[in-house]
Design a protein around this motif. Structure first.
Motif, PDB file in Angstrom:
ATOM      1  N   TYR A  63     -11.925   3.858   1.321  1.00  0.00           N
ATOM      2  CA  TYR A  63     -10.884   4.839   1.026  1.00  0.00           C
ATOM      3  C   TYR A  63     -11.322   5.900   0.015  1.00  0.00           C
ATOM      4  O   TYR A  63     -10.686   6.958  -0.088  1.00  0.00           O
ATOM      5  N   GLU A  64     -12.376   5.654  -0.705  1.00  0.00           N
ATOM      6  CA  GLU A  64     -12.935   6.702  -1.562  1.00  0.00           C
ATOM      7  C   GLU A  64     -13.466   7.841  -0.692  1.00  0.00           C
ATOM      8  O   GLU A  64     -13.332   9.019  -1.034  1.00  0.00           O
ATOM      9  N   ILE A  65     -14.062   7.483   0.444  1.00  0.00           N
ATOM     10  CA  ILE A  65     -14.554   8.499   1.371  1.00  0.00           C
ATOM     11  C   ILE A  65     -13.385   9.266   1.984  1.00  0.00           C
ATOM     12  O   ILE A  65     -13.434  10.499   2.122  1.00  0.00           O
ATOM     13  N   ILE A  66     -12.322   8.558   2.329  1.00  0.00           N
ATOM     14  CA  ILE A  66     -11.138   9.211   2.894  1.00  0.00           C
ATOM     15  C   ILE A  66     -10.561  10.215   1.896  1.00  0.00           C
ATOM     16  O   ILE A  66     -10.183  11.334   2.259  1.00  0.00           O
ATOM     17  N   ALA A 105      -5.487   2.813  -5.580  1.00  0.00           N
ATOM     18  CA  ALA A 105      -4.641   1.647  -5.853  1.00  0.00           C
ATOM     19  C   ALA A 105      -3.521   1.550  -4.817  1.00  0.00           C
ATOM     20  O   ALA A 105      -3.191   0.453  -4.346  1.00  0.00           O
ATOM     21  N   PHE A 106      -2.965   2.695  -4.447  1.00  0.00           N
ATOM     22  CA  PHE A 106      -1.886   2.716  -3.457  1.00  0.00           C
ATOM     23  C   PHE A 106      -2.387   2.265  -2.091  1.00  0.00           C
ATOM     24  O   PHE A 106      -1.745   1.462  -1.396  1.00  0.00           O
ATOM     25  N   LEU A 107      -3.565   2.769  -1.701  1.00  0.00           N
ATOM     26  CA  LEU A 107      -4.139   2.405  -0.407  1.00  0.00           C
ATOM     27  C   LEU A 107      -4.530   0.926  -0.376  1.00  0.00           C
ATOM     28  O   LEU A 107      -4.385   0.261   0.649  1.00  0.00           O
ATOM     29  N   THR A 108      -5.007   0.427  -1.510  1.00  0.00           N
ATOM     30  CA  THR A 108      -5.335  -1.005  -1.604  1.00  0.00           C
ATOM     31  C   THR A 108      -4.082  -1.846  -1.438  1.00  0.00           C
ATOM     32  O   THR A 108      -4.102  -2.893  -0.776  1.00  0.00           O
ATOM     33  N   ARG A 109      -2.990  -1.378  -2.015  1.00  0.00           N
ATOM     34  CA  ARG A 109      -1.705  -2.070  -1.826  1.00  0.00           C
ATOM     35  C   ARG A 109      -1.337  -2.088  -0.343  1.00  0.00           C
ATOM     36  O   ARG A 109      -0.844  -3.094   0.175  1.00  0.00           O
ATOM     37  N   GLY A 110      -1.602  -0.968   0.349  1.00  0.00           N
ATOM     38  CA  GLY A 110      -1.309  -0.893   1.772  1.00  0.00           C
ATOM     39  C   GLY A 110      -2.127  -1.874   2.587  1.00  0.00           C
ATOM     40  O   GLY A 110      -1.645  -2.426   3.584  1.00  0.00           O
ATOM     41  N   TYR A 118      -0.630  -2.845   6.289  1.00  0.00           N
ATOM     42  CA  TYR A 118      -0.414  -1.583   6.999  1.00  0.00           C
ATOM     43  C   TYR A 118      -1.702  -0.753   7.145  1.00  0.00           C
ATOM     44  O   TYR A 118      -1.810   0.060   8.059  1.00  0.00           O
ATOM     45  N   PHE A 119      -2.652  -0.947   6.224  1.00  0.00           N
ATOM     46  CA  PHE A 119      -3.903  -0.206   6.269  1.00  0.00           C
ATOM     47  C   PHE A 119      -5.068  -1.138   6.576  1.00  0.00           C
ATOM     48  O   PHE A 119      -5.078  -2.302   6.157  1.00  0.00           O
ATOM     49  N   ARG A 120      -6.040  -0.617   7.275  1.00  0.00           N
ATOM     50  CA  ARG A 120      -7.211  -1.405   7.634  1.00  0.00           C
ATOM     51  C   ARG A 120      -8.046  -1.743   6.398  1.00  0.00           C
ATOM     52  O   ARG A 120      -8.164  -0.935   5.476  1.00  0.00           O
ATOM     53  N   SER A 121      -8.644  -2.920   6.434  1.00  0.00           N
ATOM     54  CA  SER A 121      -9.462  -3.374   5.301  1.00  0.00           C
ATOM     55  C   SER A 121     -10.926  -2.975   5.456  1.00  0.00           C
ATOM     56  O   SER A 121     -11.713  -3.154   4.523  1.00  0.00           O
TER      57      SER A 121
END
Length: 206
Positions: free
Chosen positions: A152-155, A135-140, A145-148
């Motif tokens: 991110y589950e893999i990360i 959820a935090f990374l999705t907000r990013g 700020y974060f690539r789409s």
């Protein structure tokens, strides 16, 4: 025998002192090297008093780890405000994590996994944090700020595998944990950031 209930100010302060003293010892020496007698002696209390509050060393360790996480989250909350973006939060988190790892004996991280109650607590907490992390990374991503185009589950899984590898191979005996954490997290973070995110990272010294 049922566990006594301590409501007095003295008992509350004693609980705090026990957790602070024991956790400092666990982090400095590792879990195995710390004895209940050592903790009692440092606090000038009887071993019986200590065992009335924490029946076993694992009970004490569990309380220490849980309190440590609560204190970490409070400290992080003090570092950030409601208007901070995800990069502010993430950089503050990394700084605190790297700072704490620099003052913790690596044996603590490996030995704590030998206590079933504590190991289960950490596993459950990691599971809860996994969904919060997504959820935090999705907000990013939404903030730019974060690539789409990143899964991110893999990360998240990569990070967990890496940390397990560090402990299983005792990589901390070759390189300081602060160096390991910093190099890994900065590399991963730069890889998933947009140019806007990278610009913010480059303005901070982690």
């Amino acid at each position: 025998m049922p566990k006594p209930i301590y409501n007095s100010t003295y008992r509350q302060e004693l609980h705090h002192k026990i957790l602070k003293t024991a956790m400092a010892d666990f982090r400095e020496k590792g879990v195995k090297a710390v004895k209940m007698d050592d903790v009692a002696n440092q606090l000038s209390i009887s071993k019986r008093t200590l065992y009335e509050i924490y029946h076993t060393k694992e009970d004490l360790l569990f309380a220490c780890v849980r309190n440590y996480h609560e204190e970490f989250e409070k400290k992080l909350a003090q570092e950030i405000g409601p208007d901070n973006n995800v990069m502010d939060v993430l950089i503050s988190f990394m700084k605190l994590h790297i700072e704490n790892s620099g003052t913790t004996n690596p044996l603590f991280y490996s030995e704590v996994q030998k206590y079933p109650k504590v190991k289960k607590y950490i596993a459950n907490r990691n599971q809860e944090n996994r969904s919060k992390s997504i959820a935090f990374l999705t907000r990013g991503v939404n903030e730019g700020y974060f690539r789409s185009d990143v899964n991110y589950e893999i990360i998240n899984l990569m990070t967990e595998v890496f940390m397990k590898h560090v402990m299983d191979t005792e990589l901390y005996r070759t390189y300081p944990l602060t160096t390991i954490f910093k190099d890994f997290f900065v590399t991963i973070l730069r890889g998933v950031c947009t140019q806007q995110g990278i610009a913010l990272i480059d303005n901070f010294k982690i």
